[in-house]
Design an enzyme around this catalytic site. Structure first.
Site, PDB file in Angstrom:
ATOM      1  N   LYS A  36       0.750  -1.082  -0.097  1.00  0.00           N
ATOM      2  CA  LYS A  36       0.089  -0.061   0.087  1.00  0.00           C
ATOM      3  C   LYS A  36       0.777   1.225  -0.008  1.00  0.00           C
ATOM      4  CE  LYS A  36      -4.466  -0.305   2.140  1.00  0.00           C
ATOM      5  NZ  LYS A  36      -5.165  -0.170   3.671  1.00  0.00           N
TER       6      LYS A  36
HETATM    7  O1  G3P Z   1      -9.685   0.649   4.041  1.00  0.00           O
HETATM    8  C1  G3P Z   1      -9.255   1.818   4.892  1.00  0.00           C
HETATM    9  C2  G3P Z   1      -9.715   1.634   6.359  1.00  0.00           C
HETATM   10  O2  G3P Z   1      -8.856   1.024   6.852  1.00  0.00           O
HETATM   11  C3  G3P Z   1      -9.769   3.211   6.749  1.00  0.00           C
HETATM   12  O3  G3P Z   1     -11.233   3.259   7.352  1.00  0.00           O
HETATM   13  O4  G3P Z   1     -12.757   3.897   8.995  1.00  0.00           O
HETATM   14  O5  G3P Z   1     -10.432   4.700   9.427  1.00  0.00           O
HETATM   15  O6  G3P Z   1     -11.600   5.476   7.667  1.00  0.00           O
HETATM   16  P1  G3P Z   1     -11.334   4.437   8.472  1.00  0.00           P
END
Ligand code: G3P
Length: 216
Positions: A84
């Site tokens: 990533k």
């Molecule tokens: O896939 C990306 C994710 O882990 C981020 O999620 O909920 O932290 O925006 P969030």
């Protein structure tokens, strides 16, 4: 649409793998730190041994040269690792170099169609628009997924679109309708996807009726 699990929790990955619906896993530094484990390499290797599909692990450096160096180390951890890389100028430079070396990149922290197009042009295997975080600031996260899918289809880009930062089951429905190739979902959302109250009521009713019949 494929489902990836967005977690670094080994037990959740094992449980989801048993359902037979998970094609890959995505992690990030925040998810690994939530597990209280600093041994990133060991965590990723363990996940790769459970899930044969793509497992995304993120670089944690900012300069292109450092990203390339770290990405090559991460890619050597297991054959199914995807690196990533954030959607920055350094990230694009690193992505194009890594793509030439046949290292698969998931361009992460993608918040615009332009970033997604540039990621695809740089040779990323996946781009990850962050739906929930766009919704958080009053923008249309799933609209971005739809736009990226349409543009990639139109220009016949091979890059796969991962709907990321998924917060609830309705996001999964919208991601499928938007044509996302993949939705990466937290374990909690995966369990929400399974549930329907009428299924629970139906199972209870069938069991009750069967029980009554067997008691006659
Ligand atoms: O896939 C990306 C994710 O882990 C981020 O999620 O909920 O932290 O925006 P969030």
């Amino acid at each position: 649409m494929q489902i990836f699990l967005d977690t670094a929790n080994i037990e959740q990955i094992r449980q989801a793998a048993r359902l037979g619906v998970i094609s890959g896993v995505t992690t990030n530094p925040s998810l690994v730190s939530q597990e209280g484990r600093a041994d990133y390499e060991a965590v990723v290797k363990e996940i790769c041994s459970i899930i044969p599909g793509p497992v995304s692990a993120e670089v944690v450096v900012e300069k292109a040269k450092d990203m390339i160096e770290q990405a090559q180390k991460i890619a050597a951890w297991a054959p199914n690792v995807v690196v990533k890389i954030p959607a920055t100028a350094a990230g694009l430079e690193a992505t194009s170099t890594l793509a030439k070396k046949k290292i698969k990149v998931n361009m992460t922290l993608c918040f615009s169609l332009n970033q997604a197009i540039l990621g695809a042009l740089a040779g990323a295997s996946y781009v990850s628009p962050f739906v929930g975080r766009l919704d958080d600031i009053g923008e249309d996260g799933m609209g971005l997924v739809r736009d990226i899918v349409d543009v990639f289809d139109y220009y016949e880009f091979d890059t796969r679109v991962i709907a990321a930062s998924i917060r609830h089951a309705q996001h999964c429905v919208s991601a499928a309708l938007a044509g996302a190739h993949i939705a990466t979902v937290p374990y909690k959302v995966l369990t929400q996807m399974i549930q329907h109250p009428l299924t629970d009521i139906g199972v209870a009713r069938f069991q009750g009726d069967w029980q009554r019949l067997s008691e006659q």
